[in-house]
Write an enzyme that holds these catalytic residues in place. Structure first.
Site, PDB file in Angstrom:
ATOM      1  N   HIS A 119       0.868  -1.182   0.000  1.00  0.00           N
ATOM      2  CA  HIS A 119       0.000   0.000   0.000  1.00  0.00           C
ATOM      3  C   HIS A 119       0.909   1.239   0.000  1.00  0.00           C
ATOM      4  CE1 HIS A 119      -4.361   1.254   0.943  1.00  0.00           C
ATOM      5  NE2 HIS A 119      -3.712   2.372   0.745  1.00  0.00           N
ATOM      6  N   GLU A 165      -4.162  -0.219  -5.644  1.00  0.00           N
ATOM      7  CA  GLU A 165      -4.301   0.937  -6.534  1.00  0.00           C
ATOM      8  C   GLU A 165      -3.035   1.275  -7.322  1.00  0.00           C
ATOM      9  OE1 GLU A 165      -5.866   4.223  -4.277  1.00  0.00           O
ATOM     10  OE2 GLU A 165      -7.794   3.248  -3.972  1.00  0.00           O
ATOM     11  N   TYR A 296     -14.757   5.522  -5.067  1.00  0.00           N
ATOM     12  CA  TYR A 296     -15.092   6.677  -4.238  1.00  0.00           C
ATOM     13  C   TYR A 296     -16.077   7.657  -4.844  1.00  0.00           C
ATOM     14  CZ  TYR A 296     -11.647   5.374  -0.751  1.00  0.00           C
ATOM     15  OH  TYR A 296     -10.969   4.703   0.241  1.00  0.00           O
TER      16      TYR A 296
HETATM   17  C1  PNW Z   1      -7.231   5.544  -1.664  1.00  0.00           C
HETATM   18  N1  PNW Z   1      -7.646   9.774  -6.591  1.00  0.00           N
HETATM   19  O1  PNW Z   1      -6.465   6.574  -2.215  1.00  0.00           O
HETATM   20  C2  PNW Z   1      -6.246   4.754  -0.824  1.00  0.00           C
HETATM   21  O2  PNW Z   1      -6.241   3.375  -1.039  1.00  0.00           O
HETATM   22  C3  PNW Z   1      -6.287   5.091   0.643  1.00  0.00           C
HETATM   23  O3  PNW Z   1      -5.034   4.865   1.190  1.00  0.00           O
HETATM   24  C4  PNW Z   1      -6.776   6.516   0.823  1.00  0.00           C
HETATM   25  O4  PNW Z   1      -6.712   6.940   2.156  1.00  0.00           O
HETATM   26  C5  PNW Z   1      -8.213   6.562   0.312  1.00  0.00           C
HETATM   27  O5  PNW Z   1      -8.310   6.097  -1.011  1.00  0.00           O
HETATM   28  C6  PNW Z   1      -8.839   7.942   0.398  1.00  0.00           C
HETATM   29  O6  PNW Z   1      -8.139   8.856  -0.407  1.00  0.00           O
HETATM   30  C7  PNW Z   1      -6.842   7.342  -3.301  1.00  0.00           C
HETATM   31  O7  PNW Z   1      -7.069  10.855  -6.725  1.00  0.00           O
HETATM   32  C8  PNW Z   1      -6.167   8.546  -3.460  1.00  0.00           C
HETATM   33  O8  PNW Z   1      -8.483   9.372  -7.461  1.00  0.00           O
HETATM   34  C9  PNW Z   1      -6.432   9.348  -4.544  1.00  0.00           C
HETATM   35  C10 PNW Z   1      -7.359   8.942  -5.489  1.00  0.00           C
HETATM   36  C11 PNW Z   1      -8.022   7.735  -5.337  1.00  0.00           C
HETATM   37  C12 PNW Z   1      -7.757   6.933  -4.236  1.00  0.00           C
END
Ligand code: PNW
Length: 460
Positions: A119, A165, A296
């Site tokens: 991660h 990711e 998300y």
């Molecule tokens: C994820 N974007 O991060 C991660 O897996 C987590 O560690 C993080 O805390 C969580 O989502 C919330 O941000 C992302 O820019 C960070 O699309 C950025 C993006 C998507 C996921």
């Protein structure tokens, strides 16, 4: 009452750097995030994960909170540099001990561990010595590290996620430079992405060859994707939305489910997109036992107009100029504290899109959640917005399942308010409120709420 399928997995998720702290204790080596946070102005208020939620010292208390909430599964990540301080070579026994204790305690409380191997906290030594994910040899080092984890923890861990990711690592780490290692390029993301896929494939190969038969576990990768809704029903915009999804999710999922990158990427990127050898294709195709998805938000996608230069307002579109896609949000869409739109219908559409494109795979949502500022109400946070968010997204999941999608689990991000990468402690995703300086842990909503959501969704 909405019924979810029997055996549906209900969990919450975290990652090592975001919660553990103890960044230089018990033999742990530094990672690229330890280093990145030292560079002034990379992180909001120059905050770091040095202490974070102090989970390394307080994991027993945290597991007790999980138990009290009725959590059935917990997804966490292993810090590579606790196991191998410089990324390779000698094993650090204290690191093994920590994860052994955590896993044992979870199992004692009937909480199923779901373990992510990577991660984002790459050993700093591998960044300095070999340019991290830009070097093809990294895949072998990752597979060796994974091998150690399977060997030590695989008797008890039955659900493995190789990489979290890859899109974020490649785009935010090597394209936009807002995450470690902070590089900006329109070539490196595709190279780093290629090596991330190969690292995943090699680790899975090790698991399947050496461990899976005796240990009886499953292994997969988690990719992230927002939904992209065509701004209009014009063919150009419909195609732009499809292309945006391909540059986001199919970049990493097509190789795994179909054996190669999407044609739209090859066409637009040409030589900037590496190619797989037939031997590589053999280990990468079919290398995931389930489709791990972090989801998300949703944005509109439109074909970029003639003469229009780039770009997405929010930065989460990848390298927009490579896609000719213009992203936007609806005027009346409600946003979270991350400025990510709340659109449960997008979640349902994405699940159904994955179901169609990848021929009905088993899908596990390994992250979904929202950041909202904590408004303290006595000893608790008045968490109405988060409750509504979760109810909305669970409803969408339920609807997708009704429509035939094979969704078998849901993990809420996050179990604790934690270090939100470049945003520091400014964005609060947790089910529990953590104040970093005092380390107070307060449930955001009452235990009653957790019980109610669990019951209403037919989870007991
Ligand atoms: C994820 N974007 O991060 C991660 O897996 C987590 O560690 C993080 O805390 C969580 O989502 C919330 O941000 C992302 O820019 C960070 O699309 C950025 C993006 C998507 C996921």
């Amino acid at each position: 009452m909405k019924e979810f399928p029997k055996g549906f997995v209900w969990g919450s998720a975290t990652s090592a750097y975001q919660i553990e702290g103890a960044w230089n204790e018990d033999g742990k080596g530094p990672s690229i995030w330890d280093a990145f946070c030292q560079i002034p102005s990379k992180v909001h208020l120059n905050e770091t994960g040095n202490i974070a939620c102090d989970h390394y010292h307080r994991f027993a208390e945290d597991v007790a909170l999980m138990k009290r909430m009725g959590l059935k599964a917990y997804r966490f990540s292993i810090a590579w540099t606790r196991i191998l301080p410089t990324g390779k070579g000698e094993i650090n026994k204290k690191g093994i001990e920590f994860y052994n204790d955590l896993i044992d305690l979870l199992l004692y409380h009937d909480i199923e561990p779901w373990v992510t191997l990577y991660h984002w906290d790459l050993p700093l030594a591998l960044q300095l010595e070999m340019d991290g994910w830009l070097n093809a040899d990294i895949a072998d080092y990752f597979a060796e590290y994974a091998d150690i984890c399977f060997q030590y923890f695989g008797d008890r861990v039955k659900n493995w996620i190789t990489i979290n990711e890859a899109w974020v690592v490649a785009i935010l780490g090597y394209g936009q430079g807002v995450f470690a290692p902070g590089r900006t390029s329109n070539v490196e993301p595709y190279l780093a992405g290629h090596h991330l896929l190969l690292a995943h494939a090699k680790a899975v190969d090790v698991y399947r060859q050496k461990y899976q038969a005796q240990q009886n576990g499953r292994i997969g990768i988690t990719n992230n994707c927002d939904w992209r809704e065509p701004l209009t029903q014009n063919t150009d915009d419909i195609n732009a939305a499809e292309r945006a999804l391909e540059f986001f999710l199919s970049w990493f999922s097509d190789p795994i489910y179909k054996g190669d990158y999407p044609a739209s990427m090859r066409e637009r990127l040409q030589d900037r997109l590496p190619t797989f050898t037939p031997e590589q294709q053999k280990i990468i195709k079919g290398s995931s036992d389930f489709f791990g998805l972090n989801h998300y938000t949703t944005m509109y996608a439109a074909q970029t107009k003639e003469g229009q230069k780039e770009v997405s307002v929010y930065g989460n579109g990848g390298l927009s100029e490579d896609q000719d896609v213009d992203l936007s949000v609806g005027k009346d869409w409600k946003l979270t504290d991350m400025e990510w739109a709340i659109a449960p219908w997008g979640c349902q559409k994405l699940l159904e899109w994955i179901d169609r494109r990848y021929d009905h795979p088993e899908i596990v949502i390994t992250e979904n959640g929202c950041a909202f500022p904590d408004v303290l109400d006595g000893r608790e946070v008045n968490d109405t917005e988060r409750i509504q968010f979760v109810e909305g997204y669970l409803d969408a999941c339920h609807q997708a399942i009704q429509n035939g999608v094979n969704l078998t689990g849901y993990f809420l991000w996050s179990f604790l308010d934690n270090f939100e990468w470049a945003s520091g402690y400014n964005k609060q995703f947790g089910l529990h409120y953590i104040q970093p300086d005092t380390l107070r842990r307060i449930p955001k909503a009452s235990a009653d709420w957790y019980a109610k959501v669990i019951k209403q969704n037919g989870l007991l």
